[in-house]
Design an enzyme around this catalytic site. Structure first.
Site, PDB file in Angstrom:
ATOM      1  N   ASP A   1     -15.038   9.614  -5.643  1.00 29.75           N
ATOM      2  CA  ASP A   1     -15.034  10.959  -5.076  1.00 29.75           C
ATOM      3  C   ASP A   1     -15.627  10.941  -3.669  1.00 29.75           C
ATOM      4  OD1 ASP A   1     -14.937  13.677  -4.729  1.00 29.75           O
ATOM      5  OD2 ASP A   1     -16.338  14.166  -6.320  1.00 29.75           O
TER       6      ASP A   1
ATOM      7  N   ASP B   1     -22.977   1.206  -1.411  1.00 25.52           N
ATOM      8  CA  ASP B   1     -23.602   1.553  -0.134  1.00 25.52           C
ATOM      9  C   ASP B   1     -23.036   0.697   0.996  1.00 25.52           C
ATOM     10  OD1 ASP B   1     -24.786  -0.514  -1.528  1.00 25.52           O
ATOM     11  OD2 ASP B   1     -26.843   0.013  -1.001  1.00 25.52           O
TER      12      ASP B   1
END
Length: 366
Positions: free
Chosen positions: A248, A224
């Protein structure tokens, strides 16, 4: 002349258009070094489902394993969104990656100076950005078992499993460390070790590998925070190492630093096998119009020349042709700005200019 064979899987949407350009540019660049390229084209993705009832045939998989070098266009589209998971075009891509054993996905995030104004971020933030994202490609939640949907007390639920073994982590970690040795000597490993058991295994395994590379600096970052840091200060990264799911997401976010997904190539490597593909999707809304941006596919072909064909000079010629195209003020519509000195080119015009740049380089060399 030495002959090299590759499999081409143009796929769906704009895939055939950009793949054709990439192949022609690759052939031109390799011919300078005494190498001819022979291609074997096969259906893949949605078009394979239409023609064969499956997104990839076993014959195609076996051919890819035989040739070991594969250039892919793009797969998917709304036409096939309602198929079962095993028949969707994306299932073919996951199967091919697994069958080839290409566990290391390399995605260079390079901001070309000529395109710095195409990014949604400030020029001062992105100028000089050069990140190599090394993503684990054949493990993690995309392949973990069990995977199922069930029901409990009348309430449906689904389960996906994120699983990583020490050996899976360490083999892709070595790819990242070896790449860093040829760059700025820094690896940032991205995980979610404050929450996930699989990430704690990931971090521990990467630390063990780091001992083999004392000349490379290793840091760790939670995913994050990394998502924020890519936008805040992308130049802080050299090589970024991460898992399948996180890689991804982060690589697509990082693509916006360059101004367009249409600029990002990728190489997926494992043993002697190589799968090369642009990061962008099939863009069915512009398919067949002749306006697709082929630069990511061409850059993927440059990576193919470097890693599979072992022709670094041919790879450099292709990359320099892309730079010349941009520096001379040419753009495809997806990366064009409102500047008066910008000339918008369609797909065919882009191919001609790239091949011309390689031909001019050859003339100068002679």
């Amino acid at each position: 002349m030495e002959n090299k064979k590759i499999v081409t899987l143009p796929g769906d949407g704009i895939g055939p258009e950009v793949t054709a350009v990439a192949v022609n540019v690759l052939k031109k660049a390799c011919s300078r070094y005494g190498v001819t390229i022979e291609t074997e084209e096969r259906d893949f993705g949605g078009i394979s489902y239409e023609n064969h009832g499956v997104p990839v045939t076993e014959d195609t998989i076996e051919l890819c394993k035989e040739y070991k070098t594969v250039l892919l266009g793009a797969v998917g589209g709304p036409k096939w969104d309602n198929l079962s998971a095993d028949l969707r075009p994306e299932a073919a891509l996951l199967k091919l990656r697994k069958e080839l054993g290409v566990y290391s996905n390399l995605r260079p995030i390079t901001v070309y100076p000529a395109l710095s104004e195409s990014s949604s971020l400030k020029k001062s933030v992105i100028d000089g950005t050069d990140i190599l994202i090394v993503r684990e490609l054949t493990g993690g939640v995309y392949f973990g078992k069990p995977r199922y949907t069930s029901e409990e007390n009348g309430d449906p639920f689904s389960v996906d499993t994120m699983k990583y073994s020490r050996s899976e982590v360490q083999r892709v970690a070595r790819t990242a460390f070896e790449a860093a040795q040829k760059r700025d000597g820094r690896v940032c490993s991205v995980d979610k070790a404050n929450v996930l058991e699989s990430s704690r295994m990931w971090r521990k395994s990467v630390i063990e590998v780091a001992d083999e590379y004392p000349d490379v600096e290793l840091t760790h970052m939670l995913v994050d925070n990394c998502a924020m840091q890519i936008i805040r200060d992308p130049k802080q990264f050299d090589v970024m190492l991460t898992g399948n799911l996180f890689g991804d997401i982060l690589s697509d976010a990082a693509s916006m630093l360059t101004g367009s997904l249409g600029m990002l190539p990728s190489a997926s490597l494992g043993g002697k096998n190589g799968l090369y593909e642009p990061v962008h999707g099939s863009a069915p809304d512009i398919a067949g119009q002749g306006v697709a941006n082929p630069l990511a596919a061409v850059a993927s072909a440059a990576m193919l020349a470097r890693f599979s064909l072992e022709l670094p000079d041919a790879s450099a010629d292709i990359e320099n042709a892309i730079r010349k195209f941009l520096n001379n003020g040419y753009r495809t519509s997806d990366i064009a700005s409102a500047k008066d000195d910008i000339q918008v080119c369609d797909t065919a015009e882009t191919e001609k200019l790239l091949i011309s740049a390689i031909s001019e380089k050859a003339a100068v060399s002679l």
